[in-house]
Design an enzyme around this catalytic site. Structure first.
Site, short mmCIF file in Angstrom:
data_model
loop_
_atom_site.label_atom_id
_atom_site.label_comp_id
_atom_site.label_asym_id
_atom_site.label_seq_id
_atom_site.Cartn_x
_atom_site.Cartn_y
_atom_site.Cartn_z
N LYS A 78 6.20 -22.15 -4.53
CA LYS A 78 6.16 -23.59 -4.23
C LYS A 78 5.12 -23.85 -3.14
O LYS A 78 5.04 -23.09 -2.16
CB LYS A 78 7.55 -24.03 -3.75
CG LYS A 78 7.70 -25.52 -3.52
CD LYS A 78 9.12 -25.84 -3.03
CE LYS A 78 9.38 -27.36 -2.98
NZ LYS A 78 10.77 -27.66 -2.57
N SER A 157 12.91 -31.28 -5.65
CA SER A 157 11.48 -31.27 -5.38
C SER A 157 10.75 -30.05 -5.94
O SER A 157 9.55 -30.12 -6.19
CB SER A 157 11.25 -31.35 -3.88
OG SER A 157 11.68 -30.16 -3.24
N SER A 181 16.98 -29.37 -4.05
CA SER A 181 15.63 -29.20 -4.58
C SER A 181 15.39 -27.91 -5.36
O SER A 181 14.35 -27.75 -5.99
CB SER A 181 14.60 -29.29 -3.45
OG SER A 181 14.40 -30.63 -3.11
#
Lengths: 493, 484, 95
Positions: A78, A157, A181
């Protein structure tokens, strides 16, 4: 080639150990998959040059017999983890071009264990969002079929992290979870997502959103793989004062343990209004599966569940408003020139932060400001304690709690962006674990009527990730979930 | 006791409180491993934490905690075994995080007290409200470029103690005595070097005035005063400005003011119409700071003696005057030097020699006590020779000068130069006999009643002995001879 | 419910985010709705409840007082939008 993509991390690891495949071969398969799935917009910065070198090194290590536990396994990261000399943006305009001179502790652990870095993955800007639509790079797309011709959200997210593992363009990936997330996009994309206990993984070198809630965790295709990579990620880091000082644990053993006699709690309050019927059906199924596996089902109450979301939407923005003050156009990132220092700040931050991030900074600033602090921030902190105490009480009677991960399956892109509160409601089942600091895992457990993946969530007391793996494994076995997104790079199972 | 200032409309009482920022003596910064030492090239003593790079986290320096607790003990203050670091949020170019890590609701040290002695010898107590740990900011340079400011983060993250007094001072003199006393305590403890010029110790001064017996007036805060003189000047300026303002029918506005060192005046800080709202909240990157009683006890046991205790001993046990004691305790080095020099010998004589001869010589040479060529034991050696009658006071001064020049022991100098006092009775008698024989006329005059001549005989005998004769014996023997 | 536009102005100023007149309108209703939704917290009886700011239960660990960092001026300055020599540079600040 596609056979390589079918392998779980554990299988690939075994084949590598037996020299049936090489790290370079495996990487080539994934590189190919990354190209094929480019339309999913998962990778914001591919790092294939670095990956090649790492794969070569992994093969050398296998040849020399000193390969680490993740050697040669292709992993995406990420874009919230700072990676040395590799652009790290948190998917925000304000950090465009930022080249850290340091590597986050968690990613360091992964590379030291031989992991091969495929690239940086798309996410919501500063991890603020539940659909990946706040990313400056545009949304990561869910690889499962479109609905009415519209792409589905990967969730957020950590959308790119979930989507890439589901689509076969990463074997495993790293995400972060502040209010869901990891677990929500894992559920939306049909993969396993683990949010560890707060303090289990170091936060050092991860762009902060809400410091008291943020935790890094892995996305994998199986529970076994989750335990494999989590064993490497976890560990005490003296550079993070909130990191727990616990020694190394190999969680792979826990996956196999029997769950007979374990007490599984079903919280009444998670039957929320507006939950899809297929979700509550799945929840019932999960309960039945665990009963069949010998676990004991116990009805429990978590009375303050309803207040977790509003509580979270004070605490997280409050911390974020302060954490994001450092993006001021002086030492790194974007700057919009202006005559005075204050005008420079205001222009830079108005231009550099997206709408949702600005909204949260303003909410957080408001909640902390004079005259509102007691009514909002302090109140939220008090409610946070009540939520934590709810869990403490519940865990006197049960070992693990079973809930759905999300109230709905993946929604089409653009469906919820207009109304922030509707978007926030996505996190209704995931937020409480962050507020209480508990470990949680989302396991893909079935499909919706429209053929979209659905996830079940398991929660355990602090530092009982092992227990999560055992129960998750039981669900995985019985659910026989087929990871077959329409837009995957190839057959994944 | 209150000190009043008279204005046109009657008497005014002054109320002063002080917030002192003291840089903690430590090798590294409060929350990062970079050096806390002053004077590196720009942005060199800066880590990624100090520059607030994304994802960087604070880790507390245990030494800074010890120093804060030690200081709290030195201020006779309540030590809080549980304290919390908060973020104080505001934007400034030299504040990289966009917040300062400080302590707001739960400081590490609570209420305490400092005793100050005023010029009239009166003792006045000033209450301490609290002491907390916090980060220093970086430095903005405004004079390097016509339209730009330059930022150096070397100071960013250095540990400070903010020591807040109660509003219990009532004159510039009291304020000066307070800051001097505080500085002395910090230096004795070794928790702050007290260097005001370099900014290791600086004060924000809150001043208000009121008619005696009335409620507290509106105060102003004058920031960043880095000398005792400036503190006094700022207070005096503010007191007169406020009294005049009120007497002219105006009102004091609660505000922050800056002190102009060139004019000795204070002025309003410009701009900043938006009131500060620091949005304090507990720093989620840190946990509460906790320690146990054993930790405090250990620090207590290792605590050096403080000036008040030492002075007490000097006055009550050594018999020194309050004035002499004050001179000797002003700096810890001085007190230690004195203790060593006077140990086991006449305390008063040693005090005298130290504050008159040694300080005089150091002053003249422009060097610090630490560089003194005469070491404590050597000064003691000189006092010994005086006490046992080996040399007279007059010779001792000569010996001291030689010691200061050469660094040699008093004994060595006395021997080398043959300065030992003559205390041999027969030798003195024979010198007296010679003097009397050479001045028979004066002897007659003396015996005839001109007793003033006694001093003349003493002088002659001393001269004959080149100053080395024991003056007491000369006196005594001379009397015996003359008074037959 | 909407948040007073002056409040939006005040907090955007505190947060150093420029908000145009038209966005301020939108934000005041946006923030108002969110805060309105959040106000359901008022239903919870929190009398005597100690606020919780973090879940960690271990004590704060202390670092040794040794110099282990710094002397990396190039790394510190590397990403700066504007610098002069070894300084960061900002528009002139007037006190």
């Amino acid at each position: 080639m596609s056979d390589l993509l079918k392998m779980t991390a554990t299988e690939a690891r075994n084949s590598l150990l037996k020299k049936e495949i090489s790290s370079v071969e495996l990487l080539n398969a994934y590189q190919n998959a990354m190209e094929k799935t480019e339309a999913l917009n998962n990778y914001v910065t591919p790092t294939l040059d670095a990956a090649k070198q790492m794969a070569v090194n992994a093969d050398k290590a296998y040849a020399q017999g000193n390969a680490g536990p993740l050697a040669g396994l292709p992993i995406g990261v990420k874009d919230l983890f700072c990676t040395k000399d590799i652009e790290t943006t948190a998917c925000s305009a304000i950090l465009k071009g930022f080249l850290p001179s340091y590597e986050s502790t968690v990613t360091s652990n992964i590379w030291h264990s031989g992991g091969v870095m495929l690239g940086k993955l798309n996410c919501d800007e500063f991890a603020m969002g539940s659909s990946n639509e706040t990313s400056i790079f545009g949304p990561a797309v869910n690889p499962w079929s479109k609905i009415d011709g519209i792409d589905l959200s990967s969730g957020g997210s950590s959308g790119g992290s979930a989507s890439s593992v589901a689509a076969g363009s990463a074997l495993m990936s790293l995400g972060t979870d502040t209010g869901g997330s990891i677990r929500q996009p894992a559920a939306f994309c049909g993969v396993v997502g683990l949010k560890p206990t707060y303090g289990r993984c170091s936060r050092w070198g991860i762009v902060a959103f809400a410091s008291s809630l943020d935790q890094a965790g892995p996305f994998t295709r199986t529970v076994e793989d989750s335990a494999l990579i989590f064993s490497v990620m976890a560990g005490h880091d003296p550079k993070d004062s909130t990191s727990a000082s616990l020694g190394y644990t190999n969680f792979s053993e826990a996956v196999k343990s029997n769950i007979e006699g374990l007490r599984i709690g079903i919280p009444a309050e998670y039957n929320v209004d507006g939950m899809d019927i297929e979700i509550s059906d799945l929840w019932k199924k999960g309960r039945a599966w665990l009963e069949q596996a010998g676990a004991k089902i116990v009805d429990i109450n978590l009375p303050h569940t309803k207040y977790a979301l509003p509580c979270y939407y004070i605490i997280a923005p409050a911390e974020a408003s302060s954490n994001l003050a450092r993006y001021d156009g002086i030492r790194y990132g974007k700057r919009i020139e202006a005559e005075t220092l204050d005008a420079m700040y205001e222009a830079t931050r108005a231009d550099g932060f997206g709408e949702e991030v600005q909204r949260r900074i303003l909410i957080g600033t408001y909640a902390l400001s004079a005259g509102y602090y007691d009514a909002y921030y302090l109140k939220a902190q008090q409610v946070r304690r009540l939520i934590k105490e709810d869990f403490e009480k519940a865990f006197n009677d049960v070992d693990v709690i079973l809930t759905p991960t999300t109230p709905t399956p993946a929604f089409p892109l653009g469906a919820e962006v207009s109304d922030p509160i509707t978007m926030y409601l996505n996190d209704v089942f995931t937020v409480p674990a962050n507020l209480a600091g508990l470990p949680g895992i989302s396991v893909p457990a079935g499909l919706s009527n429209q053929g979209l993946p659905l996830g079940l969530q398991l929660l355990a007391p602090p530092f009982e990730e092992g227990r999560l793996f055992s129960v998750a494994n039981a669900i995985e076995k019985q659910a026989e979930f087929l990871l077959a997104p329409a837009r995957a790079a190839g057959d994944l199972q | 006791m209150s000190i009043l200032v008279s204005g046109r409309t009657g008497d005014w009482e002054i109320v002063i409180g002080m917030e002192v920022h003291a840089q903690v003596v430590s090798n590294s910064k409060l929350f990062s491993g970079s050096s806390a030492v002053f004077g590196a090239s720009p942005n060199n003593h800066v880590s990624l934490v100090d520059a607030a790079m994304p994802g960087m986290l604070p880790v507390i320096n245990g030494q800074c905690v010890k120093q804060a607790v030690l200081t709290g003990l030195g201020l006779n203050a309540k030590i809080n075994k549980f304290s919390v670091f908060d973020r104080k949020n505001y934007f400034y170019a030299d504040l990289p995080q966009g917040y300062q890590i400080s302590q707001f609701k739960h400081p590490i040290v609570g209420e305490g007290e400092v005793q100050i002695e005023l010029s009239d010898g009166n003792i006045h107590k000033v209450g301490i409200e609290r002491l907390h740990l916090e980060q220093d900011a970086g430095k903005s340079l405004h004079d390097q470029h016509p339209s730009k400011s330059y930022i150096d983060l070397n100071r960013s993250g250095v540990a400070l103690m903010e020591i807040v007094s109660k509003p219990e001072m009532h004159s510039a003199e009291q304020a000066a005595a307070y800051i001097k006393k505080l500085r002395s305590i910090l230096r004795y403890l070794g928790t702050c070097d007290g260097n005001m010029e370099e900014g290791s110790l600086r004060a924000d001064v809150n001043v208000s005035v009121r008619k005696p017996g009335e409620a507290l007036g509106t105060r102003t805060e004058t920031k960043n005063l880095n000398s005792v003189r400036f503190i006094m000047q700022a207070i005096e300026f503010e007191v007169h400005r406020q009294i005049e303002l009120i007497e002219d029918g105006g009102e004091v506005i609660q505000e922050t003011r800056l002190f102009d060192t060139a004019t000795g005046m204070t002025r309003t800080m410009r701009g900043k119409e938006d009131a500060h709202d620091y949005r304090y909240f507990p720093d989620p990157d840190l946990l509460p700071l906790t320690f146990d009683d054993a930790f405090i006890e250990e620090l207590k046991d290792g605590m050096p003696e403080l000036p008040d205790e030492i002075k007490n001993r000097m006055v009550n046990e050594y018999g020194l005057s309050s004035y002499d004691a004050n001179v000797l305790i002003e700096e810890r080095e001085t007190a230690l030097f004195y203790e060593l020099a006077s140990d086991g010998r006449d305390r008063k004589i040693t005090a005298n020699w130290m504050s008159v001869e040694l300080f005089g010589a150091l002053n003249k040479a422009g060097i610090e006590l630490a560089q003194s060529p005469v070491k404590p034991k050597q000064l003691g050696g000189l006092v010994d020779l005086i006490s046992d009658g080996s040399i007279s006071g007059k010779i001792a001064k000569e010996v001291f000068s030689a010691m200061f020049e050469t660094g040699k022991d008093a004994k060595v100098i006395v021997e080398e130069r043959g300065l030992k006092q003559v205390s041999d009775e027969s030798a003195i008698i024979s010198m007296i006999d010679e003097v009397l024989a050479a001045n028979l006329d004066k002897v007659d005059e003396y015996r005839g009643g001109k007793e003033k001549l006694f001093g003349f005989f003493v002088g002659q005998v001393m001269k004959a002995s080149k100053g080395q004769a024991n003056p007491g014996m000369v006196n005594q023997l001379l009397k015996q001879k003359l008074d037959i | 419910m909407s948040v007073d536009k002056n409040v939006v102005k005040k907090i955007s100023r505190l947060a150093r985010i420029h908000v145009s007149e038209e966005r301020s309108e939108m934000l005041s209703s946006d923030l108002g709705n969110i805060l309105n939704w959040i106000e359901q917290l008022e239903e919870v009886n929190t009398d005597g409840v100690e606020p919780l700011s973090g879940v960690n239960e271990h004590p704060l660990a202390w670092r040794d007082d040794t110099v282990t960092d710094g002397d990396i001026t190039d790394k510190v300055l590397k990403n700066a939008p504007e610098k002069a020599g070894e300084f960061f540079v900002v528009p002139k600040v007037i006190e």
